[in-house]
Scaffold this motif. Structure first.
Motif, PDB file in Angstrom:
ATOM      1  N   PRO A 327       6.847  58.363  20.401  1.00 15.84           N
ATOM      2  CA  PRO A 327       7.336  57.519  19.305  1.00 15.84           C
ATOM      3  C   PRO A 327       6.667  56.153  19.270  1.00 15.84           C
ATOM      4  CG  PRO A 327       9.166  58.602  20.400  1.00 15.84           C
ATOM      5  CD  PRO A 327       7.955  58.835  21.246  1.00 15.84           C
ATOM      6  N   ALA A 334      11.507  59.024  17.140  1.00 19.89           N
ATOM      7  CA  ALA A 334      12.276  59.215  18.372  1.00 19.89           C
ATOM      8  C   ALA A 334      13.465  60.141  18.185  1.00 19.89           C
ATOM      9  CB  ALA A 334      12.750  57.865  18.903  1.00 19.89           C
ATOM     10  N   TYR A 339      11.012  66.280  20.063  1.00 18.46           N
ATOM     11  CA  TYR A 339      10.748  65.179  20.985  1.00 18.46           C
ATOM     12  C   TYR A 339      11.919  64.973  21.945  1.00 18.46           C
ATOM     13  CZ  TYR A 339      10.486  60.521  22.923  1.00 18.46           C
ATOM     14  OH  TYR A 339      10.497  59.471  23.805  1.00 18.46           O
ATOM     15  N   ARG A 343      11.757  65.007  25.844  1.00 21.17           N
ATOM     16  CA  ARG A 343      12.205  63.841  26.599  1.00 21.17           C
ATOM     17  C   ARG A 343      13.147  64.240  27.733  1.00 21.17           C
ATOM     18  NH1 ARG A 343      13.076  58.393  25.315  1.00 21.17           N
ATOM     19  NH2 ARG A 343      14.836  57.469  26.415  1.00 21.17           N
ATOM     20  N   THR A 384      12.109  53.732  23.872  1.00 18.42           N
ATOM     21  CA  THR A 384      12.263  54.919  23.026  1.00 18.42           C
ATOM     22  C   THR A 384      13.712  55.401  22.962  1.00 18.42           C
ATOM     23  OG1 THR A 384      11.698  56.318  24.937  1.00 18.42           O
ATOM     24  CG2 THR A 384       9.906  55.715  23.444  1.00 18.42           C
TER      25      THR A 384
END
Length: 453
Positions: A327, A334, A339, A343, A384
């Motif tokens: 991001p 984000a 994602y 993450r 993020t």
């Protein structure tokens, strides 16, 4: 077989019995003795499927066309059976049909219709492996060619790791004896990856990955792609940059040669890969052939880093750019679901370089010792995140990470270290310090209440 007719001529002549359809289509499969490869599994599929096709002409068309690669184009093979101890790996040379040469793109697509059945037929499976190794050896000779001639002795090739690489800047007919045609097409190399991936996907057989033949080809493909991302002009000096691939020949058809004495139209570096010819073997007017680049992007995504035992490298490093920092790079929002899944993975022990202990937690990497986490990963975590608790936890780790120096270090041990061993690496790491400042400013602007607690 010497008594078998040339299929180019055979295909032009009616062979009965005619179908019962309105078109009365002929039966054009060679007699079994003249077929270049036979598979009972594929024959069963043909019989089973065609019997369910009501239109007799359509059924006949399927019967003729589906097995045609196996029936007519397996030109030369070696070690398709494992009976001989001298066979180190299989090889298979497939012609396109009426041209006695093997195209990377064509041979891959010729075989792929049969890939769902490879686990049911050992010989078919080894035919795929043979084509993979054949393509890999050709790429090792020169990755810029699109088509190759049959080696006179496949058995000899099977005994050697791979032929020596040839290094040419100007590619023209006759410049390399083993090459049939030197038209640089990005999809040729993408097809090699596609064949490799789809074979593996259906069989889970990664034996070819351990072979220096296949690995050498992959390395040369990646090197070639990097070389062909280069622009025509040096961005600083404006000088014309040298190219690895030039193709030109005397012809009255402009689609059979390239502009600028074989190097193609000028390009600016964009990250895309230059391709001089399209899959039709016609010259590209503009060297950034979009569908070919799109295909290569997909296939490179399939190309995992493996260790030969079937494992995959699923990890994230702590530096930027990283998966965690996407991001920040503007690549993805984000809040994107993919994602967020990524993450969660990289900030967990599913990432082999995620370390957590009583002193610190975070992502490390091969650059530093094991059990050393980079504070930078906690900083990126803050930058993020929109979760108050997560940001507070990261801040707590970071505050404890300085070893009372008041500075952000490159990496910090997550556990107590033995006497004489450093608690952290790099006492002066300006980038990490500045990035931490950036994180604090972001909190200040967006979540000032976290700083007041």
């Amino acid at each position: 077989m010497a008594s078998c007719p040339d299929y180019t001529e055979y295909a032009k002549v009616f062979h009965g019995e005619a179908s019962n359809g309105l078109l009365a289509l002929p039966f054009q499969r060679p007699i079994e003795a003249c077929r270049t490869f036979t598979s009972k599994v594929i024959d069963y599929v043909i019989e089973s499927v065609s019997s369910k096709i009501a239109n007799a002409d359509l059924a006949r068309l399927f019967t003729n066309t589906f097995p045609n690669t196996l029936d007519t184009t397996i030109f030369r093979t070696s070690c398709l059976t494992e009976a001989s101890s001298a066979c180190h790996h299989p090889l298979a040379f497939l012609i396109t049909g009426d041209i006695e040469a093997m195209w990377l793109r064509d041979s891959a697509n010729q075989l792929l219709p049969y890939v769902p059945y490879v686990n049911q037929d050992v010989s078919l499976k080894r035919l795929f492996l043979g084509a993979l190794y054949m393509q890999a050896q050709f790429i090792s000779i020169d990755p810029y060619a699109n088509a190759y001639k049959a080696p006179s002795n496949l058995e000899k090739w099977a005994e050697t790791p791979f032929p020596p690489a040839l290094n040419h800047q100007t590619h023209s007919p006759g410049s390399t004896p083993q090459v049939y045609e030197f038209k640089w097409e990005i999809d040729s190399l993408a097809s090699f990856f596609s064949l490799s991936y789809q074979y593996w996907q259906h069989t889970q057989d990664d034996s070819f990955v351990t072979s220096p033949i296949w690995m050498t080809a992959v390395e040369r493909v990646l090197t070639t792609l990097q070389q062909e991302q280069q622009g025509t002009f040096d961005p600083v000096t404006g000088q014309v940059m040298p190219v690895r691939e030039e193709f030109h020949q005397q012809t009255d058809r402009p689609t059979e040669t390239q502009f600028q004495d074989g190097r193609g139209q000028p390009i600016k570096r964009t990250g895309m890969v230059r391709s001089l010819f399209r899959p039709s073997d016609d010259a590209c007017v503009y060297p950034f052939f979009v569908p070919g680049n799109a295909m290569m992007a997909v296939e490179l995504d399939h190309l995992d880093e493996v260790d030969g035992y079937g494992s995959q490298l699923i990890m994230d490093d702590a530096n930027i750019p990283s998966l965690l920092s996407l991001p920040l790079l503007g690549f993805v929002d984000a809040s994107d679901a993919v994602y967020q899944n990524t993450r969660r993975l990289v900030l967990s022990r599913a990432n082999p370089y995620y370390f957590e202990g009583p002193l610190m937690a975070g992502i490390g990497g091969p650059h530093v010792p094991l059990n050393y986490a980079w504070p930078m990963s906690q900083i990126v975590r803050i930058l993020t995140s929109n979760d108050d608790d997560e940001i507070k936890q990261a801040l707590q780790w970071l505050v404890k990470s300085t070893d009372q120096t008041g500075l952000i270090h490159e990496s910090v041990s997550v556990i107590e270290v033995k006497a004489g061993k450093d608690r952290y690496t790099r006492p002066w790491f300006a980038w990490a310090n500045g990035l931490f400042g950036q994180a604090i400013l972001k909190i200040y602007q967006e979540k000032p209440h976290l700083l007041s607690q």
